[in-house]
Design a protein around this motif. Structure first.
Motif, PDB file in Angstrom:
ATOM      1  N   TYR A  28       0.829  -1.205   0.000  1.00  0.00           N
ATOM      2  CA  TYR A  28       0.000   0.000   0.000  1.00  0.00           C
ATOM      3  C   TYR A  28       0.862   1.253   0.000  1.00  0.00           C
ATOM      4  CZ  TYR A  28      -3.064   3.631   1.868  1.00  0.00           C
ATOM      5  OH  TYR A  28      -3.739   4.796   2.076  1.00  0.00           O
ATOM      6  N   MET A  63     -14.286 -10.410   6.217  1.00  0.00           N
ATOM      7  CA  MET A  63     -13.417 -10.196   5.054  1.00  0.00           C
ATOM      8  C   MET A  63     -12.539  -8.976   5.250  1.00  0.00           C
ATOM      9  SD  MET A  63     -14.031 -12.770   3.359  1.00  0.00           S
ATOM     10  CE  MET A  63     -14.604 -13.642   4.766  1.00  0.00           C
ATOM     11  N   SER A  64     -12.907  -8.137   6.214  1.00  0.00           N
ATOM     12  CA  SER A  64     -12.054  -6.960   6.426  1.00  0.00           C
ATOM     13  C   SER A  64     -11.240  -7.172   7.696  1.00  0.00           C
ATOM     14  CB  SER A  64     -12.920  -5.704   6.522  1.00  0.00           C
ATOM     15  OG  SER A  64     -13.943  -5.904   7.486  1.00  0.00           O
ATOM     16  N   HIS A 104      -4.709   2.946   9.456  1.00  0.00           N
ATOM     17  CA  HIS A 104      -4.708   4.149   8.641  1.00  0.00           C
ATOM     18  C   HIS A 104      -5.631   5.188   9.233  1.00  0.00           C
ATOM     19  CE1 HIS A 104      -3.402   1.782   4.834  1.00  0.00           C
ATOM     20  NE2 HIS A 104      -2.406   2.041   5.626  1.00  0.00           N
ATOM     21  N   ILE A 111      -8.311   7.711   9.114  1.00  0.00           N
ATOM     22  CA  ILE A 111      -9.426   8.028   8.230  1.00  0.00           C
ATOM     23  C   ILE A 111      -9.959   9.387   8.629  1.00  0.00           C
ATOM     24  CG2 ILE A 111     -11.748   7.367   7.523  1.00  0.00           C
ATOM     25  CD1 ILE A 111     -10.981   4.485   7.951  1.00  0.00           C
ATOM     26  N   GLN A 153     -13.294   3.329   2.687  1.00  0.00           N
ATOM     27  CA  GLN A 153     -12.494   3.037   3.876  1.00  0.00           C
ATOM     28  C   GLN A 153     -13.352   2.583   5.051  1.00  0.00           C
ATOM     29  OE1 GLN A 153     -10.555   6.900   4.145  1.00  0.00           O
ATOM     30  NE2 GLN A 153      -8.571   5.997   3.684  1.00  0.00           N
ATOM     31  N   SER A 188     -12.579  -1.711   3.128  1.00  0.00           N
ATOM     32  CA  SER A 188     -11.733  -1.054   4.112  1.00  0.00           C
ATOM     33  C   SER A 188     -10.365  -1.729   4.177  1.00  0.00           C
ATOM     34  CB  SER A 188     -12.393  -1.094   5.482  1.00  0.00           C
ATOM     35  OG  SER A 188     -12.643  -2.427   5.845  1.00  0.00           O
ATOM     36  N   GLY A 189     -10.284  -2.979   3.707  1.00  0.00           N
ATOM     37  CA  GLY A 189      -9.004  -3.676   3.727  1.00  0.00           C
ATOM     38  C   GLY A 189      -8.173  -3.402   2.488  1.00  0.00           C
ATOM     39  N   HIS A 224      -8.249  -7.547   8.038  1.00  0.00           N
ATOM     40  CA  HIS A 224      -6.928  -6.930   8.086  1.00  0.00           C
ATOM     41  C   HIS A 224      -7.012  -5.427   8.259  1.00  0.00           C
ATOM     42  CE1 HIS A 224      -4.484 -10.442   7.106  1.00  0.00           C
ATOM     43  NE2 HIS A 224      -5.538 -10.847   6.446  1.00  0.00           N
ATOM     44  N   SER A 225      -8.238  -4.896   8.309  1.00  0.00           N
ATOM     45  CA  SER A 225      -8.366  -3.440   8.345  1.00  0.00           C
ATOM     46  C   SER A 225      -7.797  -2.866   9.632  1.00  0.00           C
ATOM     47  CB  SER A 225      -9.823  -3.026   8.187  1.00  0.00           C
ATOM     48  OG  SER A 225     -10.583  -3.620   9.229  1.00  0.00           O
ATOM     49  N   TYR A 266      -8.225  -0.446  -0.589  1.00  0.00           N
ATOM     50  CA  TYR A 266      -8.846   0.674  -1.311  1.00  0.00           C
ATOM     51  C   TYR A 266      -7.813   1.467  -2.104  1.00  0.00           C
ATOM     52  CZ  TYR A 266      -7.294   2.780   3.090  1.00  0.00           C
ATOM     53  OH  TYR A 266      -6.557   3.148   4.187  1.00  0.00           O
ATOM     54  N   HIS A 312      -3.949  -2.061   9.494  1.00  0.00           N
ATOM     55  CA  HIS A 312      -3.489  -0.877   8.793  1.00  0.00           C
ATOM     56  C   HIS A 312      -3.285   0.292   9.729  1.00  0.00           C
ATOM     57  CE1 HIS A 312      -4.879  -2.115   4.515  1.00  0.00           C
ATOM     58  NE2 HIS A 312      -4.082  -2.976   5.068  1.00  0.00           N
TER      59      HIS A 312
END
Lengths: 216, 105
Positions: free
Chosen positions: A22, B1-2, B10, B12, A92, A185-186, B4-5, A188, B8
């Protein structure tokens, strides 16, 4: 649920982690954006030099542009940057329906921009406000080298317009991804990359607008 | 399915911030057009460019996420801009120090 690709499935083998992938993708986009800035930058420098050398040409040329249309396009593009940022935000946060709608609105804004541009351009063609030897306008006949302004105008706004069109196509591509559930969200990265491009297009117009429409 | 979010981490940016930036940008646009109707000579362009740069900063920092991004991307963008300054600087130094030679010594 199982038809939706998981984030890990996007992890390519030559990257140690999906996080590094990423970061690399984003960095690559920023490097590309720098080339865009340098490309338009070269044109901006040329504009600055000729504007400083021939202020009359640019003052009178600018008066022939429609400020209302220019301001409208500025507002439209700024709003489209907002809706694109929203689109990324919704991906996200796994709100893919909202994301697709936001991206759709962004594309509509791009179309509005291009339609307004079309009216501006056709009006110039009609009035003979064209570059070089094609300049046949009566009003500015007594301004020597008036065509210089329109050479810059068409080159810079034209190149920008091509970027608006290309950006709109890419946003459409991302919108399809959102509708199909291929981003989340994983993962994008493509949406964010296209978003960054779209913001640069907006950024360039933020500078183009005062330099062409608000001189003198 | 998310699943791994969370890894991150990250940042937002909230929608409220985006709305704030949008309003700031629209105010800046209005300001630019409003100031343009007054005649300050050379200063018109200076003010217009200053407002444009402020708007550009808003877009870069928030819409483009640079405020929360890693340093490398900021450096990359900054370097591009620096090279552009070099281009402008040297070109102007050349042009502005040219003089027309008229007549004879």
């Amino acid at each position: 649920m199982s038809t939706v690709k998981s984030a890990e499935s996007h992890h390519q083998h030559h990257f140690a982690t999906i996080e590094q992938q990423y970061d690399s993708s984003k960095q690559g986009i920023w490097l590309f954006l720098v080339t865009e800035i340098l490309m338009f930058g070269g044109l901006f420098v040329a504009y600055s030099i000729y504007h400083s050398l021939y202020p009359e040409v640019f003052k009178h040329g600018s008066e022939m542009l429609d400020k209302v249309m220019g301001t409208t396009n500025t507002a439209v593009l700024i709003f489209s940057s907002f809706t694109m940022a929203l689109g990324i935000h919704y991906v996200q946060t796994d709100k893919l329906k909202h994301a697709a709608i936001s991206m759709g609105i962004t594309i509509v804004c791009a179309c509005i921009f291009l339609v307004v541009k079309y009216f501006e351009y056709s009006h110039k063609f009609h009035d003979g406000l064209l570059p070089g030897k094609y300049f046949t306008n009566e009003e500015l006949a007594n301004i020597p080298n008036a065509a210089l302004f329109f050479g810059f105008y068409f080159m810079m706004t034209g190149l920008h317009g091509v970027h608006v069109f290309a950006g709109a196509c890419m946003i459409g591509w991302c919108m399809v991804k959102a509708l199909r559930g291929n981003v989340s969200s994983g993962y994008y990265t493509p949406v964010e990359g296209v978003g960054l491009f779209w913001h640069i297009v907006d950024l360039i117009w933020i500078y183009l607008f005062p330099l062409f429409y608000l001189v003198g | 399915m998310s699943n791994h979010s969370e890894d991150h981490g990250h940042h937002i940016i909230p929608v409220k911030t985006y709305v704030g930036v949008l309003i700031g940008l629209l105010i800046g646009t209005f300001l630019t057009v409003w100031v343009a109707q007054y005649h300050f000579g050379e200063w018109n362009m200076v003010v217009a460019m200053a407002i444009a740069t402020a708007k550009a900063s808003l877009v870069l920092l928030f819409f483009m996420h640079l405020k929360y991004d890693n340093m490398m991307n900021r450096v990359i963008f900054g370097s591009g801009f620096l090279f552009l300054l070099l281009l402008a600087g040297f070109s102007f130094m050349d042009i502005l120090t040219r003089f027309k030679i008229i007549g004879q010594f």
